[in-house]
Design a protein around this motif. Structure first.
Motif, short mmCIF file in Angstrom:
data_model
loop_
_atom_site.label_atom_id
_atom_site.label_comp_id
_atom_site.label_asym_id
_atom_site.label_seq_id
_atom_site.Cartn_x
_atom_site.Cartn_y
_atom_site.Cartn_z
N PRO A 48 0.81 -1.23 0.00
CA PRO A 48 0.00 0.00 0.00
C PRO A 48 0.84 1.29 0.00
CG PRO A 48 -0.98 -1.60 1.46
CD PRO A 48 0.32 -2.20 0.99
N ALA A 49 1.96 1.31 0.74
CA ALA A 49 2.78 2.52 0.76
C ALA A 49 3.69 2.60 -0.46
CB ALA A 49 3.62 2.57 2.04
N GLY A 50 4.19 1.45 -0.90
CA GLY A 50 5.04 1.43 -2.09
C GLY A 50 4.31 2.00 -3.30
N LEU A 51 3.01 1.72 -3.36
CA LEU A 51 2.21 2.17 -4.51
C LEU A 51 2.09 3.70 -4.59
CD1 LEU A 51 -0.74 -0.42 -4.37
CD2 LEU A 51 1.06 -0.28 -6.11
N VAL A 52 2.22 4.39 -3.46
CA VAL A 52 2.03 5.85 -3.48
C VAL A 52 3.32 6.62 -3.22
CG1 VAL A 52 -0.38 5.61 -2.74
CG2 VAL A 52 1.39 6.06 -1.02
N SER A 53 4.44 5.91 -3.15
CA SER A 53 5.70 6.59 -2.85
C SER A 53 6.52 6.84 -4.11
CB SER A 53 6.53 5.75 -1.87
OG SER A 53 6.29 6.20 -0.57
N HIS A 54 7.40 7.86 -4.02
CA HIS A 54 8.26 8.16 -5.16
C HIS A 54 9.27 7.04 -5.37
CE1 HIS A 54 6.81 11.96 -3.43
NE2 HIS A 54 6.61 12.26 -4.70
N VAL A 55 9.70 6.44 -4.27
CA VAL A 55 10.70 5.38 -4.36
C VAL A 55 10.19 4.17 -3.57
CG1 VAL A 55 13.05 4.71 -3.74
CG2 VAL A 55 12.58 7.05 -4.48
N HIS A 56 10.29 3.00 -4.16
CA HIS A 56 9.97 1.78 -3.43
C HIS A 56 11.20 0.87 -3.50
CE1 HIS A 56 7.42 -2.17 -3.11
NE2 HIS A 56 8.23 -1.99 -2.09
N VAL A 57 11.86 0.69 -2.37
CA VAL A 57 12.98 -0.23 -2.31
C VAL A 57 12.39 -1.59 -1.96
CG1 VAL A 57 15.13 -0.82 -1.13
CG2 VAL A 57 14.58 1.58 -1.62
N GLN A 58 12.31 -2.44 -2.97
CA GLN A 58 11.62 -3.71 -2.79
C GLN A 58 12.63 -4.76 -2.36
OE1 GLN A 58 9.65 -5.32 -6.26
NE2 GLN A 58 9.44 -7.21 -5.08
N ALA A 59 12.79 -4.88 -1.05
CA ALA A 59 13.80 -5.80 -0.51
C ALA A 59 13.41 -6.15 0.92
CB ALA A 59 15.17 -5.13 -0.52
N ASP A 60 13.95 -7.26 1.40
CA ASP A 60 13.73 -7.63 2.79
C ASP A 60 14.38 -6.58 3.70
OD1 ASP A 60 12.22 -9.98 2.62
OD2 ASP A 60 13.99 -11.07 1.92
N TYR A 61 13.81 -6.47 4.90
CA TYR A 61 14.23 -5.37 5.78
C TYR A 61 15.71 -5.43 6.16
CZ TYR A 61 9.21 -4.87 6.07
OH TYR A 61 7.89 -4.73 5.76
N LEU A 62 16.31 -6.60 6.13
CA LEU A 62 17.72 -6.71 6.52
C LEU A 62 18.65 -6.78 5.30
CD1 LEU A 62 17.33 -9.07 9.61
CD2 LEU A 62 18.09 -6.68 9.63
N ASP A 63 18.08 -6.64 4.11
CA ASP A 63 18.88 -6.73 2.88
C ASP A 63 19.87 -5.55 2.82
OD1 ASP A 63 18.98 -7.95 -0.03
OD2 ASP A 63 19.02 -5.77 -0.24
N GLU A 64 21.15 -5.88 2.71
CA GLU A 64 22.18 -4.83 2.81
C GLU A 64 22.10 -3.81 1.68
OE1 GLU A 64 26.17 -6.21 3.49
OE2 GLU A 64 25.47 -7.51 5.10
N GLN A 65 21.87 -4.31 0.48
CA GLN A 65 21.79 -3.38 -0.65
C GLN A 65 20.57 -2.48 -0.53
OE1 GLN A 65 22.01 -5.43 -4.38
NE2 GLN A 65 24.11 -6.12 -4.01
N GLY A 66 19.48 -3.07 -0.06
CA GLY A 66 18.26 -2.30 0.13
C GLY A 66 18.48 -1.20 1.18
N LEU A 67 19.11 -1.57 2.28
CA LEU A 67 19.37 -0.57 3.33
C LEU A 67 20.30 0.52 2.80
CD1 LEU A 67 19.74 -2.97 6.42
CD2 LEU A 67 17.87 -1.36 5.97
N ALA A 68 21.27 0.13 1.98
CA ALA A 68 22.19 1.12 1.41
C ALA A 68 21.43 2.10 0.52
CB ALA A 68 23.30 0.41 0.62
N GLN A 69 20.46 1.59 -0.23
CA GLN A 69 19.66 2.48 -1.09
C GLN A 69 18.87 3.47 -0.25
OE1 GLN A 69 17.20 1.45 -4.43
NE2 GLN A 69 18.06 -0.63 -4.39
N MET A 70 18.27 2.97 0.85
CA MET A 70 17.52 3.87 1.74
C MET A 70 18.45 4.95 2.28
SD MET A 70 14.31 3.04 1.80
CE MET A 70 13.46 3.57 3.29
N LEU A 71 19.66 4.54 2.69
CA LEU A 71 20.62 5.50 3.25
C LEU A 71 21.00 6.56 2.22
CD1 LEU A 71 22.99 3.20 5.34
CD2 LEU A 71 21.51 5.04 6.19
N LYS A 72 21.13 6.13 0.98
CA LYS A 72 21.57 7.05 -0.06
C LYS A 72 20.48 8.08 -0.36
CE LYS A 72 22.74 6.56 -4.69
NZ LYS A 72 22.58 5.54 -5.70
N ARG A 73 19.23 7.62 -0.33
CA ARG A 73 18.15 8.49 -0.79
C ARG A 73 17.52 9.36 0.29
NH1 ARG A 73 15.95 7.29 -5.77
NH2 ARG A 73 16.72 5.41 -6.77
N CYS A 74 17.57 8.89 1.56
CA CYS A 74 16.73 9.54 2.57
C CYS A 74 17.48 10.53 3.45
CB CYS A 74 16.09 8.47 3.46
SG CYS A 74 15.03 7.35 2.55
#
Ligand code: ADP
Ligand code: MG
Length: 386
Positions: A48-74
């Motif tokens: 539901p939130a991914g559908l309305v957000s500018h960015v959706h990092v589609q990864a498990d919560y502990l996924d290192e690459q996913g966390l790195a993307q969040m860090l880079k963007r936020c």
């Protein structure tokens, strides 16, 4: 926690949320209204939130690459789901402002730690015992039965809970729960349930929504009413003070909900905490001049907290997936046109792709000039929705 505050209205600033459910969706709406971009981390392709957000990092919560993307963007990060592993928030919190922080979320994720914290703050909670070993099971005092056995972790909406009358049922229940760490709570005689949603900033300033009265069905929130019927000013004050103590004790920054039982006889007992906006605070989008989701944005960015003012009495009905099925179990579409013809109806649907019984699909808030009118409209809606 100041960096993003300076950027209100600057389209460059992105706020991140861990978890893509309906709480993340309503957070994204509030953040976007203030001019922020939003980024959501959630493994579900159609959250539901991914559908309305500018960015959706589609990864498990502990996924290192996913966390790195969040860090880079936020510019700052929050959570909408207490079962996001605290480990993910530790990783993020080492580099970015996170509100709440991993420490506070870790306490709320574990009923044993949560109860210990509530007791430490001097707030009454249900008599309980921790059960991690067969010896602890055998040593449970008689006084805790009948009771409710709850898994220490990963429970929500009544899931991971079994009501037990005696020792035989307790033993069977612990086996059903596969012997995971549990908390056994004495079954209390409830008069009704209330909750306090508060927001606390880094300076320790606390503001709160009006005390809510909540009705649960099968362990899931069904109805919330504000102002809370049957709650005296003194009881409301006591609940708000207890919730603030619990938040202060964690040096909490963000939106926190504390659920309480009001026992037959009037005694107030803290039940549990949620380190995020809460289902019982959804009415605030339509009934208050600042919603719980805007408070979450303000907390994580260091923007000023103002006390929300209830401008309309409100009744909120949760819309569970059950409404999408008729008595014979055939799929149907609820009568939204009928509902929206009622005065003061605010319909929120979360964009979930399929309805299941017990799944939260949306909510419906009625606001009116008087509590009686809001309640009457909500009753009409409940009849229409059958
Ligand atoms: P969840 O995390 O699933 O919301 P809760 O601990 O809030 O779990 O329990 C769900 C509901 O079950 C409560 O809102 C309340 O109605 C009922 N309940 C839970 N614990 C007790 C208790 N000790 N005595 C009586 N009712 C309880
Ligand atoms: Mg609860």
């Amino acid at each position: 926690l100041l960096p993003a505050a300076a950027d209100v209205g600057a389209q460059s600033s992105t706020l991140g949320v861990m978890g893509g459910g309906q709480l993340g969706r309503m957070f994204a709406h509030a953040a976007q209204r203030l001019g922020y971009f939003t980024a959501v981390m959630d493994p579900d392709v159609a959250s539901p939130a991914g559908l309305v957000s500018h960015v959706h990092v589609q990864a498990d919560y502990l996924d290192e690459q996913g966390l790195a993307q969040m860090l880079k963007r936020c510019a700052a990060i929050t959570t909408e789901f207490e079962n996001v592993p605290a480990g993910a928030l530790y990783t993020l919190g080492a580099h970015l402002p996170t509100a709440p922080d991993a420490e506070a979320v870790a306490v709320c994720q574990d009923r044993a730690k949560e109860k210990a914290h509530i007791v430490r703050c001097g707030v009454p909670c249900a008599p309980h015992a921790l059960i991690e070993t067969p010896a602890q099971l055998a040593a449970v005092p008689d006084g805790l039965l009948p009771g409710i056995l709850k898994t220490a972790r990963l429970g929500y909406d009544g899931k991971g809970q079994i009501r037990v009358r005696d020792r035989a049922e307790l033993e069977a229940a612990w086996a059903t729960l596969k012997g995971v760490p549990c908390v056994l709570e004495q079954m209390l005689a409830l008069d009704f349930e209330i909750s306090v949603v508060l927001a606390r900033d880094a300076h320790g300033r606390v503001v709160h929504l009006p005390v809510q009265r909540n009705l649960h069905r099968d362990g899931i929130l069904a109805v919330t009413e504000v102002p809370a019927p049957g709650v005296s000013a003194a009881l409301a004050e006591e609940a708000v003070a207890a919730a603030a103590k619990i938040a202060d004790g964690l040096r909490y920054v963000g939106v926190l909900c504390v659920e309480f039982f009001v026992l037959q006889g009037g005694q107030l007992v803290a039940n549990e905490m949620a380190p995020r906006p809460h289902n019982s605070g959804h009415h605030s989008i339509d009934s208050c001049d600042v919603s719980q989701f805007e408070l979450q944005v303000r907390c994580m960015t260091g923007l000023p907290l103002v006390a929300p003012r209830l401008h309309s009495p409100a009744v909120m009905l949760n819309l569970l997936g059950d409404l999408w099925f008729d008595a014979e179990g055939r799929e149907r579409t609820p009568d939204w046109a009928g509902v929206l013809a009622l005065p003061g109806a605010h319909l929120h649907l979360y964009g979930k792709s399929s309805a299941r019984k017990g799944r939260k699909m949306g909510h419906l808030t009625f606001t009116a000039a008087t509590a009686a009118e809001a309640r009457a409209a909500a009753q009409q809606a409940a009849t229409l929705l059958g």
